[in-house]
Design a protein around this motif. Structure first.
Motif, mmCIF file in Angstrom:
data_model
loop_
_atom_site.group_PDB
_atom_site.id
_atom_site.type_symbol
_atom_site.label_atom_id
_atom_site.label_comp_id
_atom_site.label_asym_id
_atom_site.label_seq_id
_atom_site.Cartn_x
_atom_site.Cartn_y
_atom_site.Cartn_z
ATOM 1 N N ARG A 130 9.739 22.313 35.640
ATOM 2 C CA ARG A 130 8.567 21.724 35.001
ATOM 3 C C ARG A 130 7.150 21.817 35.665
ATOM 4 N NH1 ARG A 130 10.380 15.643 34.418
ATOM 5 N NH2 ARG A 130 8.271 15.550 33.508
ATOM 6 N N SER A 131 7.349 21.935 36.997
ATOM 7 C CA SER A 131 6.094 22.257 37.799
ATOM 8 C C SER A 131 5.212 23.631 37.538
ATOM 9 C CB SER A 131 6.387 22.133 39.245
ATOM 10 O OG SER A 131 5.653 22.526 39.903
ATOM 11 N N MET A 132 6.307 24.795 37.302
ATOM 12 C CA MET A 132 5.849 25.729 37.084
ATOM 13 C C MET A 132 5.372 25.911 35.402
ATOM 14 S SD MET A 132 6.082 27.904 39.578
ATOM 15 C CE MET A 132 5.361 29.231 38.888
ATOM 16 N N THR A 133 6.022 25.144 34.753
ATOM 17 C CA THR A 133 5.157 24.916 33.307
ATOM 18 C C THR A 133 3.963 24.605 33.192
ATOM 19 O OG1 THR A 133 7.616 25.063 32.500
ATOM 20 C CG2 THR A 133 5.670 24.136 30.833
ATOM 21 N N LEU A 134 3.907 23.352 34.034
ATOM 22 C CA LEU A 134 2.451 22.667 34.090
ATOM 23 C C LEU A 134 1.452 23.552 34.752
ATOM 24 C CD1 LEU A 134 0.665 20.135 33.381
ATOM 25 C CD2 LEU A 134 1.619 19.305 36.070
ATOM 26 N N GLN A 135 1.739 24.476 35.783
ATOM 27 C CA GLN A 135 0.955 25.307 36.669
ATOM 28 C C GLN A 135 0.368 26.294 35.617
ATOM 29 O OE1 GLN A 135 1.894 26.229 40.446
ATOM 30 N NE2 GLN A 135 2.942 24.360 41.010
ATOM 31 N N ARG A 136 1.271 26.936 34.797
ATOM 32 C CA ARG A 136 0.710 27.950 33.749
ATOM 33 C C ARG A 136 -0.233 27.262 32.709
ATOM 34 N NH1 ARG A 136 6.219 30.075 34.388
ATOM 35 N NH2 ARG A 136 6.832 28.688 32.813
ATOM 36 N N ARG A 137 -0.084 25.858 32.509
ATOM 37 C CA ARG A 137 -1.029 25.422 31.580
ATOM 38 C C ARG A 137 -2.110 24.907 32.286
ATOM 39 N NH1 ARG A 137 3.324 21.596 28.228
ATOM 40 N NH2 ARG A 137 4.455 23.175 27.252
ATOM 41 N N TRP A 187 2.141 23.712 46.615
ATOM 42 C CA TRP A 187 1.921 23.037 45.322
ATOM 43 C C TRP A 187 2.884 22.748 44.532
ATOM 44 C CZ3 TRP A 187 -1.202 19.250 43.670
ATOM 45 C CH2 TRP A 187 -1.429 19.475 42.152
ATOM 46 N N ARG A 188 3.722 24.011 44.336
ATOM 47 C CA ARG A 188 4.791 23.932 43.090
ATOM 48 C C ARG A 188 5.910 22.860 43.653
ATOM 49 N NH1 ARG A 188 9.021 28.305 43.680
ATOM 50 N NH2 ARG A 188 9.424 26.739 45.545
ATOM 51 N N ASP A 189 5.983 22.836 45.114
ATOM 52 C CA ASP A 189 7.093 22.157 45.363
ATOM 53 C C ASP A 189 6.634 20.511 45.455
ATOM 54 O OD1 ASP A 189 8.890 24.194 45.461
ATOM 55 O OD2 ASP A 189 8.535 24.347 47.654
ATOM 56 N N ALA A 190 5.408 20.477 45.950
ATOM 57 C CA ALA A 190 4.931 18.879 45.671
ATOM 58 C C ALA A 190 5.073 18.487 44.477
ATOM 59 C CB ALA A 190 3.523 18.891 46.375
ATOM 60 N N LEU A 191 4.301 19.037 43.524
ATOM 61 C CA LEU A 191 4.516 18.766 41.913
ATOM 62 C C LEU A 191 5.712 18.629 41.473
ATOM 63 C CD1 LEU A 191 2.281 18.035 39.814
ATOM 64 C CD2 LEU A 191 2.658 20.590 39.496
ATOM 65 N N ALA A 192 6.783 19.449 41.885
ATOM 66 C CA ALA A 192 8.270 19.322 41.565
ATOM 67 C C ALA A 192 8.951 18.153 42.188
ATOM 68 C CB ALA A 192 9.020 20.530 42.134
ATOM 69 N N LEU A 193 8.402 17.837 43.391
ATOM 70 C CA LEU A 193 8.993 16.376 43.905
ATOM 71 C C LEU A 193 8.410 15.106 43.243
ATOM 72 C CD1 LEU A 193 10.715 15.687 46.220
ATOM 73 C CD2 LEU A 193 8.882 15.550 47.681
ATOM 74 N N LEU A 194 7.382 15.313 42.699
ATOM 75 C CA LEU A 194 6.897 14.220 41.798
ATOM 76 C C LEU A 194 7.491 14.147 40.582
ATOM 77 C CD1 LEU A 194 2.974 14.417 42.506
ATOM 78 C CD2 LEU A 194 4.472 12.743 43.116
ATOM 79 N N PHE A 195 7.991 15.202 40.058
ATOM 80 C CA PHE A 195 8.915 15.192 38.701
ATOM 81 C C PHE A 195 9.998 14.728 39.186
ATOM 82 C CE2 PHE A 195 5.855 18.734 36.770
ATOM 83 C CZ PHE A 195 5.375 17.822 36.025
ATOM 84 N N ALA A 196 10.774 14.982 40.307
ATOM 85 C CA ALA A 196 12.192 14.687 40.674
ATOM 86 C C ALA A 196 11.985 13.197 40.848
ATOM 87 C CB ALA A 196 12.289 15.268 41.775
ATOM 88 N N LEU A 252 -6.192 23.349 30.995
ATOM 89 C CA LEU A 252 -6.331 21.956 31.027
ATOM 90 C C LEU A 252 -7.406 21.513 31.580
ATOM 91 C CD1 LEU A 252 -2.603 20.647 31.562
ATOM 92 C CD2 LEU A 252 -3.859 20.450 29.409
ATOM 93 N N LEU A 253 -7.705 22.391 32.780
ATOM 94 C CA LEU A 253 -8.945 21.865 33.578
ATOM 95 C C LEU A 253 -10.255 21.803 33.169
ATOM 96 C CD1 LEU A 253 -7.794 23.293 37.051
ATOM 97 C CD2 LEU A 253 -7.911 20.958 36.361
ATOM 98 N N PRO A 254 -10.520 23.194 32.345
ATOM 99 C CA PRO A 254 -11.737 23.185 31.561
ATOM 100 C C PRO A 254 -11.891 22.004 30.467
ATOM 101 C CG PRO A 254 -11.029 25.291 31.532
ATOM 102 C CD PRO A 254 -9.938 24.468 32.162
#
Length: 120
Positions: free
Chosen positions: A84-91, A9-18, A95-97
């Motif tokens: 950036r991916s890890m920052t979003l995953q921590r938030r 998930w981290r790498d897929a999200l990172a790839l979208l940021f990239a 965000l989901l609720p």
């Protein structure tokens, strides 16, 4: 298993940021967009209606294309995108609720507007 899924998930999200980074080469950007298009497309190598195999092709093809795209990224781009991916995953747990409450409020407002419109 969950740690492998978390890394994927981290790498897929990172790839979208990239993909949005101007330093990303065209081939890597195209491969990432192809993986995303294949994952969202109703057209598959094996139709999803086929039990187990239908989802299995998505579980093999998409990560393979994502891995090839990530391999073509320059190291600084991949590092920035992973940060950036890890920052979003921590938030994300926060965000989901908020998104859920927003969705429920929107559905409530839509229902209220429909009832009001039907009652004149």
């Amino acid at each position: 298993m969950t740690s492998r899924l978390r890394l994927f998930w981290r790498d897929a999200l990172a790839l979208l940021f990239a993909v949005g980074d101007r330093r990303t080469p065209g081939r890597a950007r195209l491969a990432a967009l192809l993986a995303l298009a294949y994952a969202l497309s109703p057209v598959d190598l094996i139709p999803d209606l086929t039990p187990i195999l239908g989802v299995g092709d998505d579980l093999v093809v998409v990560p393979t294309i994502l891995a090839l795209a990530a391999r073509g990224l320059p190291a600084p781009v991949l590092t920035d995108a992973r940060r950036r991916s890890m920052t979003l995953q921590r938030r994300l747990p926060w965000l989901l609720p908020l998104l859920g409450v927003g969705l429920l409020a929107g559905m409530g407002l839509l229902g209220w507007a429909l009832l009001r419109g039907l009652n004149g």
